[in-house]
Design a protein around this motif. Sequence first.
Motif, short mmCIF file in Angstrom:
data_model
loop_
_atom_site.label_atom_id
_atom_site.label_comp_id
_atom_site.label_asym_id
_atom_site.label_seq_id
_atom_site.Cartn_x
_atom_site.Cartn_y
_atom_site.Cartn_z
N LEU A 248 0.83 -1.20 0.00
CA LEU A 248 0.00 0.00 0.00
C LEU A 248 0.87 1.26 0.00
CD1 LEU A 248 -2.67 -1.04 2.65
CD2 LEU A 248 -3.04 -0.80 0.19
N PRO A 249 0.36 2.34 -0.58
CA PRO A 249 1.07 3.62 -0.47
C PRO A 249 1.02 4.13 0.97
CG PRO A 249 -1.06 3.94 -1.49
CD PRO A 249 -0.88 2.46 -1.37
N SER A 250 1.91 5.03 1.31
CA SER A 250 2.00 5.50 2.69
C SER A 250 0.91 6.50 3.05
CB SER A 250 3.37 6.13 2.93
OG SER A 250 3.54 7.25 2.06
N ASP A 251 0.22 7.06 2.04
CA ASP A 251 -0.68 8.18 2.31
C ASP A 251 -2.15 7.81 2.22
OD1 ASP A 251 -0.72 7.69 -0.39
OD2 ASP A 251 -0.53 9.79 -1.00
N CYS A 252 -2.50 6.56 2.57
CA CYS A 252 -3.91 6.17 2.56
C CYS A 252 -4.32 5.68 3.95
CB CYS A 252 -4.19 5.11 1.50
SG CYS A 252 -3.35 3.53 1.75
N TYR A 253 -5.61 5.49 4.10
CA TYR A 253 -6.22 5.10 5.38
C TYR A 253 -6.46 3.61 5.36
CZ TYR A 253 -9.91 4.81 8.98
OH TYR A 253 -10.68 4.49 10.06
N GLU A 254 -5.70 2.85 6.13
CA GLU A 254 -5.78 1.39 6.13
C GLU A 254 -6.67 0.93 7.28
OE1 GLU A 254 -2.85 -2.56 5.95
OE2 GLU A 254 -2.01 -0.58 6.37
N SER A 255 -7.47 -0.10 7.03
CA SER A 255 -8.35 -0.62 8.07
C SER A 255 -8.44 -2.13 7.98
CB SER A 255 -9.75 0.00 7.96
OG SER A 255 -10.35 -0.34 6.73
N ALA A 256 -8.86 -2.73 9.09
CA ALA A 256 -9.06 -4.18 9.17
C ALA A 256 -10.33 -4.42 9.98
CB ALA A 256 -7.87 -4.84 9.84
N PRO A 257 -11.28 -5.19 9.45
CA PRO A 257 -12.56 -5.34 10.16
C PRO A 257 -12.52 -6.30 11.33
CG PRO A 257 -12.58 -6.58 8.11
CD PRO A 257 -11.30 -5.82 8.12
N LEU A 258 -11.56 -7.22 11.37
CA LEU A 258 -11.53 -8.27 12.38
C LEU A 258 -10.14 -8.39 12.99
CD1 LEU A 258 -13.56 -11.01 10.46
CD2 LEU A 258 -14.40 -9.54 12.31
N PRO A 259 -10.03 -8.91 14.23
CA PRO A 259 -8.71 -9.02 14.86
C PRO A 259 -7.72 -9.83 14.05
CG PRO A 259 -10.46 -9.40 16.46
CD PRO A 259 -11.12 -9.32 15.12
N GLY A 260 -8.15 -10.95 13.48
CA GLY A 260 -7.24 -11.77 12.70
C GLY A 260 -6.67 -11.04 11.51
N GLU A 261 -7.50 -10.23 10.86
CA GLU A 261 -7.02 -9.47 9.72
C GLU A 261 -6.06 -8.36 10.15
OE1 GLU A 261 -8.71 -6.98 5.85
OE2 GLU A 261 -10.00 -8.43 6.89
N GLN A 295 -14.02 -14.94 20.07
CA GLN A 295 -12.65 -14.51 19.81
C GLN A 295 -11.63 -15.62 20.06
OE1 GLN A 295 -11.39 -10.46 20.40
NE2 GLN A 295 -13.33 -9.97 21.40
N LEU A 296 -12.10 -16.79 20.53
CA LEU A 296 -11.23 -17.96 20.64
C LEU A 296 -11.14 -18.74 19.33
CD1 LEU A 296 -11.84 -19.53 24.17
CD2 LEU A 296 -9.74 -18.52 23.28
N ALA A 297 -11.88 -18.34 18.32
CA ALA A 297 -11.80 -19.01 17.02
C ALA A 297 -10.41 -18.82 16.43
CB ALA A 297 -12.85 -18.46 16.07
N PRO A 298 -9.81 -19.84 15.83
CA PRO A 298 -8.46 -19.72 15.28
C PRO A 298 -8.29 -18.57 14.30
CG PRO A 298 -9.14 -22.02 15.33
CD PRO A 298 -10.34 -21.22 15.71
#
Length: 756
Positions: A248-261, A295-298
């Motif tokens: 990814l470029p350094s100037d964007c907004y990165e997100s992750a919907p779940l803990p594993g991601e 949240q105990l799911a692998p």
Amino acid sequence: MKNIILFVAALAVSAFLGWKTYSHFVVSGKLGHERSGGEVVGDAVPDAVIFARQMADQSATEPGSTEQVLFGDLHVHSTYSTDAFLWALPLNHGKGVHPVADACDYARYCSAIDFWAITDHAEALTPARWAETKDAVRQCQAKSVDQQNPDLVSMIGFEWTQVGPTPAEHFGHKNVIFLGLDDNQVAARPIAAQGAATDALRTNAAGMPALVSVADFKNRQIYYDLNTFLKNTRDVPACDEALPSSELPSDCYESAPLPGELIDRIADQGLDPLIIPHGSSWGFYTPPTTSWDKQLAPIHQPEKFSLIEIYSGHGNSEEYREYKNILDLQPDFSATCPPKQDGFTPPCVRAGEIIEERCLNEGGGADLCSIKAKEARDVTAGMGIAYHLAIAGESPEDWLDSGQCTDCYLPPFHHRPLTSVQYGLAISNFDDVQPGEEPIRFNWGFIASSDNHRARPGTGYKEVARRLNTETGGVVDPKYRKIFIAEEEVANSDVHRKTREELAALAGFQLTELERQSSFWQTGGLAAVHTEGRSREQIWDALQRRETYATSGPRMLMWFDRVDPQGQQVPMGATVEASASGEFHVKAVGSFKQKPGCPEFAVNALGEERIESLCAGECYNPTDERNLIERIEIVRIRPQVVPNEDVGNLIDDPFLVHKCEPSQNGCSFNFTDATFTEDGRDALYYARAIQEARPTINAEPVRCERDEEGNCVKAKLCFGDWRTGDEDCTAMKDVRAWSSPIYLSYRQENVSTDGE
């Protein structure tokens, strides 16, 4: 005459157009500027001061030990967090912005801790703010002359702030903290969550209307700057979710919907940070019936969460209770309202009481009012954290102590037992477990921190300055209230059912009983580590191996070890295969009592004006006398060994209680658990040391007036706004420390090495 009328009309039109132009420039953020990360003022703490602290604690350590006990705060926000900026506004009793550099000076000279981490909400950290954050932390670290023996270790981190609208979608908040300070040792971008928190902190956060900057004209620049802050936050484009983090470029907004991601995206950058859950049982954003189980799911990689923040200025997430807020939550979000349970009043029960009382006061008959009360219970049970919005014109005091754990130690607002630390340690995931394999479990070490939003790490050293050292805040004048709280309807006995869609359209802070929460904020806790030295790497290693403990603020000393029959000793945080419990040894020493004011070296370093503005004129300033340890409690938890085993039967709190004789040398004792071998199942043990009481901010959050049967009939809340004033709202409350658990994995004697 005609000319006069035309002239007045022209003036009116000009004034109108001028106001429209000014209002546009204010709201659009064009009059403000982006705030910097600040400048560190104080140099390193003198070596003699650090040495004196070390020797004072060393005198209380176990004979022959070379370990030091160091204290820190791994959860601190500056006004690079949206909510922190809002609370810093003068209209909210704020003192102005609190940059990252303030946290450095506060840690060194106000709270005098040994390590800290900045963890602003990723949802508001633009590329420019991330760069400023890194620069400020590096500037702070550079003040230490000897980096192998620094006076203060500073760390870079961010908070992944996830809030789900339903129990199935809620995973809570995690702090992500990195070991190094160089660009290749920290994330290229903070990684945010998605959903409600992002909407509240980035997308839909409301700016200040132009009228506010006029009403508080002398402070107008900070309102201009807030709107610029919000504009710059929204202007960062979202990253391409299809690309791996490393591309990814350094100037964007990165997100992750779940803990594993979140974990996968960080790992894709070649990084392995600490990822620390916190606020797990905070009910102001956690939907009722949410539990740790999912949240105990692998897929969520629970093994990556080696530490948990058990306590902060938002309260104590430790204790499991069997009470229920609601029952039988359905896919359409309808639910059943349970009755009162052993001192716990579900909010839906209280809603029914409020509506029934109003109905009777309006002249309604008993039958009609009973029907309306049932409707109120049914509707509020299905509205989650926004239940209060079903009651028109409700006030925070109306709810009395409903929804609160009345027998927990300094609990968070609306404590959720199914996401408590004890519940998380008691459950197991048996999905896809083959014969002979261990189920999936959490194996946490314990820390505490402040979660302070005013760049003040380690606030719990003294119980002073409620509006600076806790999260308390609120408007200075009721005319500003509608900016944060929706216009209220007149109180009546009608029930206002709101759909999930209607609730989702509301701004986040309207849903969370913002005013009532202020009565629950305390000063923060501390993370303690046992380490051979003060270096960054030595502190990090102690955190990684979970040789840590938590305190509710003061610097209590604590040790918790196990010795096996062969004489091998392991400390708190260890996991051991064993056929017998072995002998456990626990010791706790009280924190030093405090002198008023600040030490001379702190005043010399920061100057009297900054000492007053930053530290409220009060610093960590120990005497030679220690507080007394009153008792030590041992908690035993035996995790589930079969699916659906009743968790309430697995948590022994307390398992043992040891009463302490008054002594400046602290308190210690040994114990064993003969039933460990008889039970033939895994178990974990942790120690909880209780120190003598001190005046504590918001120790009695609801301050109930009770009837002869003990029911709360009137509440006197400690507001952060104009209603309570500068009162610190203290009451006597004991001080606590929690050791990390020692985990025993049961093995039959003929196959056990009984080793680490």
